[in-house]
Enzyme design. Structure first.
Site, PDB file in Angstrom:
ATOM      1  NE  ARG A   1       5.889 -11.487   1.004  1.00 15.91           N
ATOM      2  CZ  ARG A   1       6.546 -11.032   0.076  1.00 15.91           C
ATOM      3  NH1 ARG A   1       6.011 -10.447  -0.710  1.00 15.91           N
ATOM      4  NH2 ARG A   1       7.859 -11.127   0.017  1.00 15.91           N
TER       5      ARG A   1
ATOM      6  NE  ARG B   1      18.186  16.106  -0.571  1.00 17.18           N
ATOM      7  CZ  ARG B   1      18.970  15.134   0.375  1.00 17.18           C
ATOM      8  NH1 ARG B   1      19.625  14.299   0.191  1.00 17.18           N
ATOM      9  NH2 ARG B   1      18.954  15.910   1.746  1.00 17.18           N
TER      10      ARG B   1
ATOM     11  CG  HIS C   1      -0.936 -15.555   7.560  1.00 19.19           C
ATOM     12  ND1 HIS C   1       0.115 -16.329   7.974  1.00 19.19           N
ATOM     13  CD2 HIS C   1      -1.406 -16.047   6.506  1.00 19.19           C
ATOM     14  CE1 HIS C   1       0.306 -17.233   6.917  1.00 19.19           C
ATOM     15  NE2 HIS C   1      -0.830 -16.924   5.928  1.00 19.19           N
TER      16      HIS C   1
ATOM     17  N   PRO D   1       0.745  -1.072  -0.194  1.00 21.84           N
ATOM     18  CG  PRO D   1      -0.130  -1.141   2.167  1.00 21.84           C
ATOM     19  CD  PRO D   1       0.734  -2.125   1.346  1.00 21.84           C
ATOM     20  CD  GLU D   2       3.386   3.833  -4.137  1.00 21.57           C
ATOM     21  OE1 GLU D   2       3.631   4.851  -3.970  1.00 21.57           O
ATOM     22  OE2 GLU D   2       3.763   3.023  -4.978  1.00 21.57           O
TER      23      GLU D   2
END
Ligand SMILES: [Zn+2]
Length: 282
Positions: free
Chosen positions: A128, A163, A109, A2-3
């Site tokens: 996971r 940068r 899980h 998920p972002e």
């Protein structure tokens, strides 16, 4: 994984469902990876606390908890004050938070079950086990970096000044902007016309201005799409339902650019796939 927009959607969905609820009790599983704070600390923070708010910080979901200390304060002759702590959930790759009725089957899980006074349960499921549960005792959780939806242009430009790293790496650097992930970085760079491998230092202020707009645009569009499917995402069968932004470059290697029809290219930058149009992006 998920972002930011997905996490925002999930946090909003949870806020609607559990804000104002009080936690009765907590069950935590035996697997140690999901517990970034000790189990007893997590349980102590949650039990008998009221969920005052649920919100997103970067890619973390933050539950602001309040415990009314009226009883102990009265005993000590002081005025009542709510003590504050935060429960912080990072979903990792496959983590999910479900709000469900207690009779719903407990999925394999499941690492945490938070039982609410209403009788419903908030469950953390993560096959996971890259997800993390933790507690900030003084309610001072710091997700690091600056919130990309809130940053102004001047601060945005300042982040990248000097940068030498590729702009894509700088966008993914969580110490600079928090929560911008691989997909939305590629999409924002496409909209701004900047190649992912360009050194941040070589990008003009004008181009950074375009990128500043593009980052906010892709995140907001994705949040707007997610907002329409909140219910599906956090329900017991929570895997479905997040409508993704139509990707213009991400995952479209070899397919024609939606603007100029040039095949989209894929390169690897700092171990992550990056997608761009070699004609539209300079
Ligand atoms: Zn193109």
């Amino acid at each position: 994984m998920p972002e930011l927009p997905e996490v925002e959607t999930i946090a909003r969905g949870l806020a609607k469902r559990v804000t104002g609820e009080t936690v009765d009790s907590v069950w935590l599983g035996q697997k140690k990876e999901p517990l970034k704070s000790p189990a007893r600390e997590i349980a102590a923070a949650l039990e008998r606390s009221r969920i005052a708010a649920v919100r997103r910080m970067g890619k973390h979901i933050v539950f602001d908890l309040e415990r009314n200390s009226a009883v102990s304060a009265a005993a000590a002759g002081k005025s009542a004050r709510a003590t504050q702590v935060q429960w912080i959930v990072h979903l990792g790759m496959t983590g999910r938070l479900q709000v469900c009725e207690p009779q719903a089957d407990v999925e394999k899980h499941t690492h945490a079950i938070v039982r609410l006074a209403s009788g419903r349960e908030l469950r953390f499921v993560d096959p996971r086990r890259f997800g993390r549960l933790s507690v900030a005792k003084k309610a001072d959780f710091d997700a690091g970096g600056i919130e990309p939806l809130e940053i102004g242009l001047d601060n945005f430009v300042r982040l990248f000044r000097g940068r030498k790293t590729p702009i894509k790496s700088a966008l993914l650097n969580q110490k600079l902007l928090r929560g911008v992930g691989n997909i939305y970085a590629d999409e924002a760079l496409f909209r701004a016309g900047i190649r992912p491998r360009r050194r941040a230092v070589t990008i003009t202020r004008e181009q950074l201005g375009k990128l500043h707009v593009a980052v906010k645009e892709v995140l907001k569009e994705a949040i707007a799409l997610g907002g329409s499917s909140i219910s599906d995402y956090v329900d017991a069968d929570g895997e479905e339902g997040f409508f993704q932004l139509e990707h213009r470059v991400y995952g479209r290697e070899g397919e024609p650019c939606l603007v100029c029809k040039t095949p989209v290219k894929r390169v690897v930058i700092a171990g992550r796939s990056s997608h761009y149009c070699p004609k539209c992006q300079k």
